[in-house]
Scaffold this active site. Structure first.
Site, PDB file in Angstrom:
ATOM      1  N   ASP A   1     -31.152  97.141  43.542  1.00 24.25           N
ATOM      2  CA  ASP A   1     -30.845  98.075  44.623  1.00 24.25           C
ATOM      3  C   ASP A   1     -31.999  99.069  44.708  1.00 24.25           C
ATOM      4  O   ASP A   1     -32.067 100.031  43.954  1.00 24.25           O
ATOM      5  CB  ASP A   1     -29.512  98.787  44.362  1.00 24.25           C
ATOM      6  CG  ASP A   1     -29.150  99.752  45.498  1.00 24.25           C
ATOM      7  OD1 ASP A   1     -30.039 100.069  46.315  1.00 24.25           O
ATOM      8  OD2 ASP A   1     -27.980 100.197  45.545  1.00 24.25           O
TER       9      ASP A   1
ATOM     10  N   LYS B   1     -32.381 103.107  53.706  1.00 20.97           N
ATOM     11  CA  LYS B   1     -32.968 104.447  53.807  1.00 20.97           C
ATOM     12  C   LYS B   1     -34.325 104.471  54.527  1.00 20.97           C
ATOM     13  O   LYS B   1     -34.354 104.426  55.743  1.00 20.97           O
ATOM     14  CB  LYS B   1     -33.016 105.096  52.425  1.00 20.97           C
ATOM     15  CG  LYS B   1     -31.597 105.381  51.905  1.00 20.97           C
ATOM     16  CD  LYS B   1     -31.515 106.451  50.845  1.00 20.97           C
ATOM     17  CE  LYS B   1     -30.079 106.930  50.693  1.00 20.97           C
ATOM     18  NZ  LYS B   1     -29.375 106.363  49.554  1.00 20.97           N
TER      19      LYS B   1
ATOM     20  N   PHE C   1     -24.963 104.303  41.634  1.00 18.65           N
ATOM     21  CA  PHE C   1     -24.584 104.675  42.996  1.00 18.65           C
ATOM     22  C   PHE C   1     -25.075 103.585  43.933  1.00 18.65           C
ATOM     23  O   PHE C   1     -26.271 103.364  44.065  1.00 18.65           O
ATOM     24  CB  PHE C   1     -25.150 106.029  43.444  1.00 18.65           C
ATOM     25  CG  PHE C   1     -24.679 106.373  44.836  1.00 18.65           C
ATOM     26  CD1 PHE C   1     -23.449 106.985  45.039  1.00 18.65           C
ATOM     27  CD2 PHE C   1     -25.425 106.019  45.949  1.00 18.65           C
ATOM     28  CE1 PHE C   1     -22.984 107.246  46.325  1.00 18.65           C
ATOM     29  CE2 PHE C   1     -24.965 106.266  47.236  1.00 18.65           C
ATOM     30  CZ  PHE C   1     -23.749 106.891  47.428  1.00 18.65           C
TER      31      PHE C   1
HETATM   32  C1  LIG Z   1     -28.026 105.775  49.493  1.00 20.10           C
HETATM   33  C2  LIG Z   1     -27.849 104.613  48.624  1.00 20.10           C
HETATM   34  C3  LIG Z   1     -26.980 103.563  48.965  1.00 20.10           C
HETATM   35  C4  LIG Z   1     -26.079 103.613  50.177  1.00 20.10           C
HETATM   36  O1  LIG Z   1     -26.781 103.757  51.370  1.00 20.10           O
HETATM   37  P1  LIG Z   1     -25.984 104.237  52.700  1.00 20.10           P
HETATM   38  O2  LIG Z   1     -27.014 104.046  53.798  1.00 20.10           O
HETATM   39  O3  LIG Z   1     -25.639 105.676  52.494  1.00 20.10           O
HETATM   40  O4  LIG Z   1     -24.805 103.382  52.842  1.00 20.10           O
HETATM   41  C5  LIG Z   1     -26.921 102.473  48.135  1.00 20.10           C
HETATM   42  N1  LIG Z   1     -27.659 102.403  47.014  1.00 20.10           N
HETATM   43  C6  LIG Z   1     -28.506 103.395  46.652  1.00 20.10           C
HETATM   44  C7  LIG Z   1     -29.308 103.256  45.401  1.00 20.10           C
HETATM   45  C8  LIG Z   1     -28.613 104.542  47.423  1.00 20.10           C
HETATM   46  O5  LIG Z   1     -29.401 105.534  47.042  1.00 20.10           O
END
Ligand SMILES: *Cc1c(COP(=O)(O)O)cnc(C)c1O
Length: 404
Positions: free
Chosen positions: A230, A259, A145
């Site tokens: 990520d 986040k 994700f």
């Molecule tokens: C939440 C998330 C994203 C995307 O972040 P947004 O601020 O919602 O665009 C990307 N990678 C990971 C691992 C995430 O948990």
């Protein structure tokens, strides 16, 4: 009827009536919050065990973050990057230091950080590695994700996230997560990057086998491929370390952050990397109107300072052990498996018992808010300010739900 006196039902109805149904929220209507606790429009209190998908690692309205936001609102909120503002250099320097990297590129949402990472890796591939023009590829993992843009969903393996959003962006190779041989085999002369979550959050807090991340690091170095981690959900204290990669002593070429970087107040994301990588971008080649704005920087500077003390990483590690002990006690009593890293837990509920959604609805009735990820898997990610007693409370309510 008492129901008629409550504000929740009508607010739930209106939210459904006037919004695209791209979410399926629990039927609670929150109006205020502090620390680890939320209060709804009827005054009922809930323990927050989701923390805005880890955007609220420091809890709701952390005093130091709120003070920074207030002070900045009274001075300067936006300049665009056409001019330099007085919060910018401090934010970039302090975040770069926290990451152990030369440079930082600020954006807003996590998906934008991912998009930035992809663009930088491709440009690096053509300009530094010498990849055939137009042929760059990036290796990614099944169950990933990374966000919701058209390019990012192009390499999602979740049909809900991907179906009917094509045509898809080419240039991605998907391999099973945690399988180093498959990843190694997928790398060719045009591979510019491996893009991975060091722990897959949305997939249900899936921790790869020990040795996998160091193996990915080794292969990337050998094959002249960038390792992009990520850490948007796993980073910034969630797992008991600053970065989830730290658990295995792995340093990626690029950190993607988001986040919690915005302190639960404003969207702030960033890419951190060394000059030989991020340095490929020249003026006009990438940007964002709001990226690195004064308000975002003022809040994020305080986030970085909170993390620089190590207090939150320590809390997460220590309290995470208590959470682990509590949850492991429920395996065989309604839980099939638990995966815990710091204050981050994926729980697989016995599907014969109930779905993750049902479990979360029943937890909400008992004053604990959590969210299912898919099927019978739910994720717990409380704010790192949660106390031992509150962890015990969450575990006790979960036990009650599973045995009711
Ligand atoms: C939440 C998330 C994203 C995307 O972040 P947004 O601020 O919602 O665009 C990307 N990678 C990971 C691992 C995430 O948990």
């Amino acid at each position: 009827m008492i129901e008629d006196m409550l504000r929740t039902p009508s607010a739930v109805r209106d939210a459904e009536k006037y919004t695209a149904h791209n979410y399926h929220p629990l039927p609670v209507v929150i109006s205020s919050a502090e620390g680890a606790w939320l209060t709804d429009v009827d005054g009922k209190r809930y323990l927050d065990c989701l923390a805005g998908y880890s955007a609220l690692n420091f809890g709701h309205r952390h005093p130091q973050l709120i003070a920074a936001a207030h002070a900045q609102l009274d001075r300067l909120t936006l300049t665009s990057r056409a001019f330099i503002h007085d919060q910018f250099a401090d934010f970039c320097r302090e975040l770069a230091e926290l990451c152990g990297k030369d440079l930082v590129l600020p954006m807003n949402t996590g998906a934008e950080a991912v998009e930035t990472g992809i663009k930088v890796a491709r440009k690096w591939g053509y300009q530094v590695k010498g990849v055939t023009p137009g042929q760059a590829n990036i290796v990614v993992a099944e169950g990933n994700f990374h966000g919701r843009t058209t390019t990012i969903v192009s390499f999602s393996t979740d049909e809900d996230a991907r179906a009917d959003f094509g045509p898809y962006t080419p240039g991605f190779t998907v391999v099973p997560y945690g399988d180093l041989d498959a990843l190694t085999a997928a790398i060719d002369e045009n591979t510019v990057a491996v893009l991975l979550e060091p722990i897959q959050g949305e997939q249900g807090v899936v921790v790869p086998p020990e040795g996998y991340l160091p193996g990915v690091r080794r292969v990337c170095t050998e094959r002249d491929v960038l390792f992009i981690a990520d850490e948007i959900q796993s980073g910034l204290g969630r797992t008991g370390r600053t970065f989830a990669c730290d658990h295995e002593g792995v340093v990626p070429d690029m950190y993607l952050l988001g986040k919690a970087l915005g302190g639960g107040i404003v969207p702030v994301s960033a890419v951190a990397a060394n000059a030989d990588v991020l340095g490929v971008l020249k003026p006009g080649q990438h940007g964002s109107t709001f990226g690195g704005n004064p308000l975002a920087c003022a809040v994020a500077i305080e986030v970085v300072r909170l993390l620089a003390t190590g207090e939150f990483q320590r809390r997460s590690a220590e309290l995470g052990e208590r959470l682990r002990a509590g949850l492991e006690g429920l395996v065989g009593k309604g839980l099939v498996e638990v995966r815990v890293r710091g204050l981050w837990a994926g729980l697989d509920i016995d599907p014969a018992l109930m779905s993750g959604r049902e479990a979360c609805e029943r937890l909400a009735e008992r004053g604990v808010l959590a969210k299912d990820t898919h099927g019978s898997t739910i994720r717990l990610a409380p704010p790192l300010v949660i106390t031992e007693e509150e962890i015990d409370l969450a575990v006790a309510q979960l036990a009650a739900v599973l045995t009711a």
